[in-house]
Design a protein around this motif. Structure first.
Motif, PDB file in Angstrom:
ATOM      1  N   VAL A  53      85.006  38.517 116.450  1.00 26.63           N
ATOM      2  CA  VAL A  53      85.127  39.956 116.226  1.00 26.63           C
ATOM      3  C   VAL A  53      84.314  40.390 115.012  1.00 26.63           C
ATOM      4  O   VAL A  53      84.165  39.654 114.045  1.00 26.63           O
ATOM      5  N   LYS A  54      83.794  41.597 115.100  1.00 22.74           N
ATOM      6  CA  LYS A  54      83.022  42.244 114.033  1.00 22.74           C
ATOM      7  C   LYS A  54      83.696  43.578 113.735  1.00 22.74           C
ATOM      8  O   LYS A  54      84.513  44.062 114.514  1.00 22.74           O
ATOM      9  N   ASP A  55      83.325  44.199 112.631  1.00 22.21           N
ATOM     10  CA  ASP A  55      83.840  45.535 112.291  1.00 22.21           C
ATOM     11  C   ASP A  55      85.358  45.593 112.418  1.00 22.21           C
ATOM     12  O   ASP A  55      85.923  46.469 113.071  1.00 22.21           O
ATOM     13  N   ILE A  56      86.037  44.667 111.800  1.00 22.81           N
ATOM     14  CA  ILE A  56      87.493  44.602 111.865  1.00 22.81           C
ATOM     15  C   ILE A  56      88.077  45.650 110.905  1.00 22.81           C
ATOM     16  O   ILE A  56      87.648  45.764 109.767  1.00 22.81           O
ATOM     17  N   ASN A  77      98.058  44.080 111.131  1.00 22.01           N
ATOM     18  CA  ASN A  77      97.438  44.516 112.385  1.00 22.01           C
ATOM     19  C   ASN A  77      96.029  45.034 112.149  1.00 22.01           C
ATOM     20  O   ASN A  77      95.810  45.846 111.243  1.00 22.01           O
ATOM     21  N   TYR A  78      95.111  44.569 112.989  1.00 21.55           N
ATOM     22  CA  TYR A  78      93.709  44.945 112.878  1.00 21.55           C
ATOM     23  C   TYR A  78      93.198  45.428 114.229  1.00 21.55           C
ATOM     24  O   TYR A  78      93.730  45.058 115.279  1.00 21.55           O
ATOM     25  N   LEU A  79      92.133  46.222 114.164  1.00 23.36           N
ATOM     26  CA  LEU A  79      91.422  46.681 115.357  1.00 23.36           C
ATOM     27  C   LEU A  79      89.975  46.264 115.210  1.00 23.36           C
ATOM     28  O   LEU A  79      89.355  46.512 114.170  1.00 23.36           O
ATOM     29  N   ALA A  80      89.446  45.611 116.225  1.00 23.57           N
ATOM     30  CA  ALA A  80      88.032  45.232 116.246  1.00 23.57           C
ATOM     31  C   ALA A  80      87.338  46.035 117.339  1.00 23.57           C
ATOM     32  O   ALA A  80      87.788  46.044 118.486  1.00 23.57           O
ATOM     33  N   THR A  81      86.264  46.703 116.962  1.00 23.03           N
ATOM     34  CA  THR A  81      85.543  47.548 117.925  1.00 23.03           C
ATOM     35  C   THR A  81      84.200  46.963 118.332  1.00 23.03           C
ATOM     36  O   THR A  81      83.480  47.579 119.110  1.00 23.03           O
ATOM     37  N   SER A  82      83.870  45.803 117.805  1.00 25.95           N
ATOM     38  CA  SER A  82      82.669  45.105 118.269  1.00 25.95           C
ATOM     39  C   SER A  82      82.915  43.604 118.158  1.00 25.95           C
ATOM     40  O   SER A  82      83.721  43.148 117.351  1.00 25.95           O
ATOM     41  N   PHE A  83      82.207  42.868 118.989  1.00 31.38           N
ATOM     42  CA  PHE A  83      82.411  41.419 119.058  1.00 31.38           C
ATOM     43  C   PHE A  83      81.203  40.788 119.706  1.00 31.38           C
ATOM     44  O   PHE A  83      80.344  41.465 120.286  1.00 31.38           O
ATOM     45  N   GLU A  84      81.143  39.458 119.616  1.00 30.16           N
ATOM     46  CA  GLU A  84      80.116  38.699 120.331  1.00 30.16           C
ATOM     47  C   GLU A  84      80.774  37.462 120.917  1.00 30.16           C
ATOM     48  O   GLU A  84      81.876  37.078 120.522  1.00 30.16           O
ATOM     49  N   GLY A  85      80.086  36.858 121.870  1.00 31.00           N
ATOM     50  CA  GLY A  85      80.607  35.651 122.501  1.00 31.00           C
ATOM     51  C   GLY A  85      81.112  35.916 123.903  1.00 31.00           C
ATOM     52  O   GLY A  85      81.038  37.030 124.417  1.00 31.00           O
ATOM     53  N   GLU A  86      81.631  34.879 124.511  1.00 32.31           N
ATOM     54  CA  GLU A  86      82.150  34.933 125.876  1.00 32.31           C
ATOM     55  C   GLU A  86      83.612  34.529 125.878  1.00 32.31           C
ATOM     56  O   GLU A  86      84.032  33.672 125.086  1.00 32.31           O
TER      57      GLU A  86
END
Length: 155
Positions: A53-56, A77-86
């Motif tokens: 996750v990115k931009d947490i 509690n966190y929200l991630a709005t971008s990520f990489e991977g499968e």
């Protein structure tokens, strides 16, 4: 706990009965000493989903206390709005599903997660605090607050 949002969908784990806390929930877990809480959230997401996750974004605190046992359980509690991977082919915590946010509340969830779910998508942060008397099987005090735009709202 870290909610992963991709446009109008969120990634939820359909956790089986055998693992405890069955139903749909966001990835999460325990903090390993001495890692930071944010690093723990990122690690747990990677271990449970395969995603990085990115931009947490910090969204809030959910706290449960049982005074008779001296127990305090806190969930950051966190929200991630971008990520990489499968996504993992064989995730350890249960089936991974992208669910439309507007339909997620119709899924079977633990009450504590259902109460928290919509708060991830509100502006600002939240604080949920519950003091529960195990001997009486009742909540003796609850605090529910939303912080944002310079105001405090108590629903």
């Amino acid at each position: 706990m870290c909610m992963i949002q991709n446009d109008a969908n969120v990634l939820l784990v359909n956790r089986p009965d055998r693992l405890g806390f069955p139903g749909y929930l966001a990835p999460g877990g325990k903090v390993d000493f001495p890692e930071s809480i944010v690093d723990a959230a990122i690690r747990e997401v990677r271990e449970e989903t395969g995603l990085i996750v990115k931009d947490i974004i910090y969204k809030g605190l959910d706290e449960f206390c049982e005074p008779n046992e001296g127990l305090r359980y806190m969930v950051f509690n966190y929200l991630a709005t971008s990520f990489e991977g499968e996504l993992l082919e064989n995730p350890p915590e249960g089936e991974l599903l992208w669910i439309p946010i507007r339909k997620a509340m119709d899924l079977p969830m633990q009450d504590w997660f259902k109460r928290r779910f919509p708060l991830f998508f509100n502006e600002g942060t939240f604080e949920l605090s519950f003091i529960w008397d195990k001997n009486k099987d009742e909540t003796i005090k609850e605090t529910i607050k939303h912080y944002g735009m310079g105001t405090i709202r108590n629903p």
